[in-house]
Write a protein that holds these residues in place. Structure first.
Motif, PDB file in Angstrom:
ATOM      1  N   LYS A 139       0.820  -1.435   0.091  1.00 45.23           N
ATOM      2  CA  LYS A 139       0.226   0.105  -0.013  1.00 45.23           C
ATOM      3  C   LYS A 139       0.930   1.331   0.127  1.00 45.23           C
ATOM      4  O   LYS A 139       0.572   2.354  -0.750  1.00 45.23           O
ATOM      5  N   ARG A 140       2.000   1.231   0.867  1.00 49.56           N
ATOM      6  CA  ARG A 140       2.905   2.427   0.918  1.00 49.56           C
ATOM      7  C   ARG A 140       3.524   2.749  -0.495  1.00 49.56           C
ATOM      8  O   ARG A 140       3.568   4.080  -0.884  1.00 49.56           O
ATOM      9  N   THR A 143       0.823   4.151  -2.817  1.00 53.17           N
ATOM     10  CA  THR A 143       0.699   5.345  -2.642  1.00 53.17           C
ATOM     11  C   THR A 143       1.785   6.457  -3.026  1.00 53.17           C
ATOM     12  O   THR A 143       1.567   7.424  -3.610  1.00 53.17           O
ATOM     13  N   THR A 144       3.106   6.052  -2.718  1.00 51.93           N
ATOM     14  CA  THR A 144       3.987   6.873  -3.330  1.00 51.93           C
ATOM     15  C   THR A 144       4.254   6.891  -4.765  1.00 51.93           C
ATOM     16  O   THR A 144       4.538   7.965  -5.370  1.00 51.93           O
ATOM     17  N   THR A 147       1.491   9.219  -5.947  1.00 51.73           N
ATOM     18  CA  THR A 147       1.939  10.703  -5.632  1.00 51.73           C
ATOM     19  C   THR A 147       2.956  11.228  -6.577  1.00 51.73           C
ATOM     20  O   THR A 147       2.990  12.450  -7.171  1.00 51.73           O
TER      21      THR A 147
END
Length: 832
Positions: A139-140, A143-144, A147
């Motif tokens: 997930k991290r 998301t990165t 972004t």
């Protein structure tokens, strides 16, 4: 038989129960008891004697024995109970120990089971969370990535838009967009290894470079540095361009500011060229009037074009100051011979006024000139020189003609613009210093002429001696010069001005103060030839007149004022000058000069009163004291001395009312001069009878009372004399009284007379003793035996040169002087 068996049992018991002192002490602490039977050092004999102290007490022996037997039975019962209670103690203890061991084994087993279950639970949790951690990392990263892709999309679109807006000169939109693009680009610093990211970064830098060049070109077109004046005024495009310049390289902003200010001041350089008439110092006002008009014009036309945080108005004013300082320095070097003091002061006054105007208008935040100094605020002080506000005297202009205003000097700590222009005048301040040297010389000469024309000050008995008005004028002028010079420089010119101050302080002390002190006709050592001639004619020694006494007091008060004010002047000069030059400010020599004037004035007053009393003392020494038949009131010479004291001292005290400490010094010095002289004349009174000695003792007591009352004599307000003065008078006059008491004592028996002399005079010596014998009229043959006896009974003086010289220097010098004066007096009288 029973008693013998009991005694044997007790002895065996005592032999077995021999306890150590430590055990015995522990038993006493656990079971405290006041019973003598419980004591370790129990003595049966003493105990029995205690129970039966007398034969009559044996009547109760049966009762005592019964009580002891009862006590024994109770102890046996207690012992038996305790022994029976201890029968099963060992078995119960072993059983309790076994139960405790079993409980510990059970507890250890339970702890081991809990530990095994905890390890199993931990392993189970790890298996459960392993999949969750993988999902969390995924997930991290996702998301990165999203972004970053969004930022990349924004960056790519922003760069395209930035390039398009730059070509269309849409600076308003560019300002907002450029800042956002730069913020987004910061997120890609760690991705600069990727070619596409690096390419976008280079495009942003290229856009920034193009924007900077384009904005500079737009300003150059709107404000050309050469050629005709700009056709139009400020525009919204240039205003937005300034917002973009705030974001670009700071050098772009600095270049815009530099070119605009240079173009704005180009007219000034043309109008005030070195060869122009308005460029000289006499028209320096026009320079400052021009910049004031330009600042007003800038505010009206361009105030909104540049951002407020650029402080363009202040920058224009600061650059004007730098240019003006350079131009003024150049033209003053070229025309240095034409600079006069009045012209220089005029330019300085107008310049400092302009610097004060800048300090009120601007904060000074744009100043970068390292030559400007920020001074620390001086501490509060009671020094009158600290007041920098112009006084009416200071408002008198150096230029007698013209409408010049006294510059209102802003204090250096509050004015960041102090010296920004006026510093250029510092190399030419020698003109001002030379002028002040000349002016002060003329001022001193005027003081001398005024004093001769007006004469000495009038007697003043109400408010104390008047300070000469020239003194205040001198220091007011000093303050004016110091304030003016400190406006210009706090360096070497202040040191040069201090040197001039020192020069004319000394001249004032010599020409005005010392030079006007009255001259005496008698010396402090005794009578002169003129005084002897006047005595022959039946008149008294010349004294100072009332006006002369008031003049001396006035000069003394003036010297004291100068001394205090000079100290304040030194402190103020040290505050004004640079820290590195403080050590070169030293007015100690000038303060010593004024102290010398004060000492000379006091010495003149003492000599005058002392000389006035000399004829009376001479008359005392010439009286035939051996012919005095009875003791009456005080002698005429005492009345004469008191009369002179009452004539002089009130005048001196009233004229020194404002300087009480110096009046006290006068009293002390007079006492130190008069009392030794009185004792010297006392020794001349020979031979003397018993009645004559009594009369002299009465006169001495009268003089002692007058001297003790000297500080307040003739005054309506009675004040206690200072302790230091009273001590001197009491010590000196008591010695005179003791001398007369020795003279009055019979000289036989010799031992008693010598012992009495040693007892009454603490500073006894053979010289004084011989003078007393001369006063008694004894022959030399009689004196020799008494002197020998005195030498035997005197304590042995310390060995060495100090001891031998101490006795020889006690009294011979005044005696030798008086002897020489007496011989001179006889010689003159014979010739007359």
């Amino acid at each position: 038989m029973m008693e013998e068996e009991e005694l044997e049992f007790v002895e065996e018991l005592e032999a077995v129960l021999q306890l150590t002192p430590d055990v015995q002490l522990a038993i006493e602490q656990v079971f405290p008891s006041q019973d003598p039977l419980d004591r370790a050092d129990f003595n049966a004999v003493e105990y029995i004697n205690t129970l039966f102290p007398t034969e009559q007490s044996l009547a109760n022996i049966d009762e005592v024995v019964n009580k002891i037997r009862l006590k024994i039975r109770r102890l046996d019962d207690n012992i038996r109970t305790v022994v029976r209670g201890q029968t099963n103690v060992g078995q119960d203890g072993r059983q309790a120990l076994e139960e405790a061991q079993k409980a510990i084994q059970q507890l250890f087993g339970k702890i081991k089971d809990i530990k095994d279950k905890a390890e199993k639970s931990e392993q189970m949790v790890k298996e459960i969370t392993r999949d969750i951690k993988q999902l969390d990392h995924a997930k991290r990263h996702l998301t990165t990535s999203i972004t970053t892709l969004n930022h990349l999309h924004m960056l790519a679109g922003g760069v395209d838009s930035l390039e398009a807006m730059t070509r269309r000169r849409q600076y308003g939109e560019v300002a907002n967009l450029l800042q956002g693009v730069m913020n987004v680009l910061e997120h890609f610093h760690k991705y600069m290894g990727i070619p596409q990211i690096r390419q976008l970064s280079e495009r942003v830098k290229a856009a920034q470079t193009e924007l900077g060049q384009q904005i500079l070109a737009d300003f150059e077109e709107a404000f050309p540095s050469q050629g005709t004046k700009r056709p139009g005024g400020p525009s919204n495009v240039l205003r937005d361009a300034c917002l973009v310049a705030n974001i670009l390289d700071p050098r772009i902003k600095q270049e815009i500011i530099k070119k605009f200010i240079k173009q704005h001041l180009s007219e000034y350089l043309v109008l005030f060229q070195e060869n122009q008439d308005v460029a000289w110092l006499d028209k320096i006002d026009r320079r400052y009037a021009w910049i004031k008009r330009q600042l007003v014009d800038y505010e009206e036309k361009y105030g909104r074009m540049f951002p407020r945080e650029w402080y363009m108005t202040e920058r224009i004013a600061v650059e004007f100051c730098h240019v003006t300082r350079t131009e003024l320095a150049k033209i003053m070097r070229t025309r240095a011979k034409e600079i006069e003091v009045k012209l220089l002061l005029f330019a300085i006054q107008r310049t400092t006024n302009f610097e004060g105007f800048l300090a009120k208008r601007f904060s000074g935040c744009t100043l970068t000139d390292g030559t400007l100094k920020k001074l620390e605020s001086p501490p509060p002080s009671t020094n009158p020189f600290l007041e920098d506000e112009p006084t009416p005297e200071m408002e008198e202009l150096v230029m007698e003609k013209g409408d010049l205003d006294q510059p209102k000097k802003p204090k250096a700590p509050d004015n960041p613009f102090h010296g920004i222009v006026s510093k250029c005048f510092e190399p030419h301040l020698y003109v001002y210093i030379e002028s002040q040297d000349k002016n002060l010389g003329e001022l001193i000469d005027r003081f001398v002429a005024d004093f001769k024309a007006q004469g000495p000050p009038k007697p003043n008995t109400d408010e104390g001696g008047a300070v000469l008005p020239s003194c205040a004028d001198l220091f007011v002028y000093y303050k004016k010069c110091m304030v003016q010079c400190s406006q210009l420089s706090t360096g070497e010119p202040m040191i040069a001005l201090t040197t001039i101050f020192q020069k004319y302080l000394r001249e004032y002390a010599w020409k005005i103060l010392s030079g006007n002190l009255p001259k005496t006709t008698s010396s402090s050592g005794g009578l002169t030839i003129s005084s002897l001639l006047k005595e022959k004619e039946g008149s008294e020694v010349a004294k100072f007149t009332l006006e002369e006494l008031c003049l001396i007091c006035s000069i003394l008060s003036t010297a004291e004022y100068c001394l205090a004010t000079t100290q304040q002047l030194e402190e103020k000069l040290k505050e004004k000058v640079d820290v590195s030059l403080i050590e070169r400010i030293n007015l100690t020599g000038e303060m010593d000069t004024f102290s010398t004037v004060i000492s000379s004035s006091i010495q003149l007053l003492v000599q005058d009163l002392d000389a006035a009393c000399d004829p009376a003392l001479t008359a005392m020494s010439k009286m035939q004291w051996q012919n005095v038949e009875h003791v009456g009131d005080q002698s005429p010479y005492v009345t004469s001395v008191i009369l002179h004291i009452k004539q002089n001292v009130p005048i001196i005290r009233d004229n020194l009312a404002s300087t009480r400490k110096y009046f006290t010094q006068f009293c002390i010095k007079f006492a130190n001069s008069f009392i030794p002289k009185f004792i010297t004349h006392l020794f001349k009174c020979k031979p003397i009878s018993m009645v004559g000695a009594e009369q002299l003792l009465l006169d001495t007591h009268s003089l002692k009372m007058v001297l003790l009352d000297l500080p307040s004599i003739g005054s309506q307000v009675v004040r206690k004399a200072p302790a230091s003065y009273t001590k001197i008078v009491v010590k000196g006059m008591t010695r005179a009284e003791m001398i007369l008491k020795v003279v009055m004592a019979p000289h036989e028996p010799l031992v008693v007379f010598v012992d009495n002399y040693i007892k009454l005079l603490t500073d006894c010596n053979t010289e004084t003793f011989q003078k007393i014998l001369d006063m008694k009229g004894l022959k030399r043959s009689e004196q020799s035996s008494m002197l020998e006896l005195l030498r035997q009974r005197l304590p042995t003086p310390p060995s060495g040169p100090e001891g031998s010289s101490s006795l020889s220097l006690l009294a011979p010098t005044p005696e030798q002087e008086s002897s020489r004066i007496r011989k001179l007096e006889k010689l003159i009288k014979k010739r007359l």
